[in-house]
Design an enzyme around this catalytic site. Structure first.
Site, PDB file in Angstrom:
ATOM      1  N   PRO A   1      45.914  39.159   1.663  1.00 27.17           N
ATOM      2  CG  PRO A   1      45.690  39.559   3.940  1.00 27.17           C
ATOM      3  CD  PRO A   1      46.556  38.865   2.951  1.00 27.17           C
TER       4      PRO A   1
ATOM      5  CD  GLU B   1      50.317  40.002  11.985  1.00 25.99           C
ATOM      6  OE1 GLU B   1      49.980  39.015  12.668  1.00 25.99           O
ATOM      7  OE2 GLU B   1      49.501  40.751  11.409  1.00 25.99           O
TER       8      GLU B   1
ATOM      9  NE  ARG C   1      39.122  23.999 -14.589  1.00 19.39           N
ATOM     10  CZ  ARG C   1      38.324  24.530 -15.510  1.00 19.39           C
ATOM     11  NH1 ARG C   1      38.496  25.800 -15.865  1.00 19.39           N
ATOM     12  NH2 ARG C   1      37.380  23.830 -16.090  1.00 19.39           N
TER      13      ARG C   1
ATOM     14  CG  ASP D   1      35.653  26.502 -17.504  1.00 20.19           C
ATOM     15  OD1 ASP D   1      36.494  27.379 -17.246  1.00 20.19           O
ATOM     16  OD2 ASP D   1      35.923  25.286 -17.592  1.00 20.19           O
TER      17      ASP D   1
HETATM   18  C1  LIG Z   1      49.674  35.726   6.647  1.00 22.98           C
HETATM   19  O1  LIG Z   1      49.559  35.304   5.300  1.00 22.98           O
HETATM   20  C2  LIG Z   1      48.312  35.406   4.733  1.00 22.98           C
HETATM   21  C3  LIG Z   1      47.216  35.710   5.508  1.00 22.98           C
HETATM   22  C4  LIG Z   1      45.981  35.826   4.882  1.00 22.98           C
HETATM   23  C5  LIG Z   1      45.851  35.642   3.506  1.00 22.98           C
HETATM   24  N1  LIG Z   1      44.711  35.744   2.730  1.00 22.98           N
HETATM   25  C6  LIG Z   1      44.936  35.549   1.451  1.00 22.98           C
HETATM   26  C7  LIG Z   1      43.927  35.635   0.378  1.00 22.98           C
HETATM   27  O2  LIG Z   1      44.238  35.234  -0.779  1.00 22.98           O
HETATM   28  O3  LIG Z   1      42.837  36.117   0.669  1.00 22.98           O
HETATM   29  S1  LIG Z   1      46.532  35.166   1.118  1.00 22.98           S
HETATM   30  C8  LIG Z   1      46.986  35.333   2.768  1.00 22.98           C
HETATM   31  C9  LIG Z   1      48.217  35.218   3.347  1.00 22.98           C
END
Ligand SMILES: COc1ccc2nc(C(=O)O)sc2c1
Length: 250
Positions: A89, A116, A158, A173
């Site tokens: 994230p 986490e 792709r 596309d």
């Molecule tokens: C705990 O592992 C995570 C949690 C949230 C998350 N969100 C991602 C995203 O690509 O937004 S990858 C990802 C991995």
């Protein structure tokens, strides 16, 4: 292209066996391998996580199993063309341009985290051996990175030669976001098919005119209108040279 995915939920990656990506793997265009991270643990409980240093909620993924997995999949001396992709994230946005860049690699290793996240020292150690991309598929909360891997593998796969049939090519596309072709950078306008009248609603007559130049202009106008309404940021990002006089009249 070889793709390795290391995860504690290998079954989550089953969709890679079907449809477009599955067919590309069968054709040998993609060489996809999904691995269980616990393969690289050595304790009785196959431990992959531990409590966070400094306290705090949840658990952190230990660096050792990840490092052993990466070393097994990209042995020292074979880093040329290999890139580690860490869905997170806190990563930079995964966009079509990023997909186009990743499609130039010969070997992608995906490290989707759970809990986490992964001990930072794994990322730092890996970055001393190969390019590491920390990427996010969007601003929402997920339980792990596996779903992001599915998104990224489809978006990248792709683009590889031979994956899309002749009738459809990534350069055309139709759902926008491509950086190629006449609608580059625009969202797709409305699409229609038969019947010409459904539910008392007519297909726009221009699409039945047979005048391909007029149809192309109408489609571009609709794409510009929809992009301006839905994603004005994409309009701002357009190369002004890509807009002709009629576009500017929109
Ligand atoms: C705990 O592992 C995570 C949690 C949230 C998350 N969100 C991602 C995203 O690509 O937004 S990858 C990802 C991995």
């Amino acid at each position: 292209m070889r793709i390795d995915v290391v995860t504690i939920f290998p079954e989550y990656l089953a969709p890679l066996d079907v449809s477009l990506i599955g067919k590309a793997a069968t054709a040998g265009i993609l060489d996809i391998h999904v691995h269980e991270l616990r393969t690289w643990t050595h304790d009785r409980h196959n431990t992959v996580d531990d409590s966070p240093c400094g306290g705090g909620p949840g658990m952190v993924m230990k660096p050792e199993p990840w490092w052993e997995a990466l070393t097994a999949l990209v042995p020292p001396g074979s880093e040329d063309g290999a890139r580690l992709i860490v869905p997170t994230p806190s990563g930079r946005p995964f966009t079509q341009r990023v997909a186009e860049d990743l499609a130039t690699a010969s070997h992608l290793v995906f490290a989707p985290a759970r809990y986490e996240g992964i001990d930072r020292r794994f990322i730092e150690a890996a970055a001393e051996r190969m390019p590491v991309e920390e990427l996010s598929i969007g601003d929402y909360v997920l339980a792990g990175g596996e779903v992001a891997v599915l998104v990224m593998v489809e978006a990248v796969g792709r683009l590889l030669p031979g994956v899309l049939g002749n009738a459809e090519s990534a350069k055309d596309d139709s759902f926008g976001h491509s950086s190629q072709g006449g609608m580059a950078g625009l969202l797709e306008g409305p699409v229609y098919t038969k019947p010409a009248n459904w539910d008392g609603r007519e297909v726009p007559p221009v699409l039945l005119s047979g005048n391909h130049a007029v149809i192309a202009r109408w489609r571009r106008d609709e794409a510009l209108r929809r992009t301006a309404q839905t994603r004005p940021d994409l309009i701002e990002a357009l190369d002004p040279a890509a807009l002709d006089k009629k576009d500017r009249a929109q």
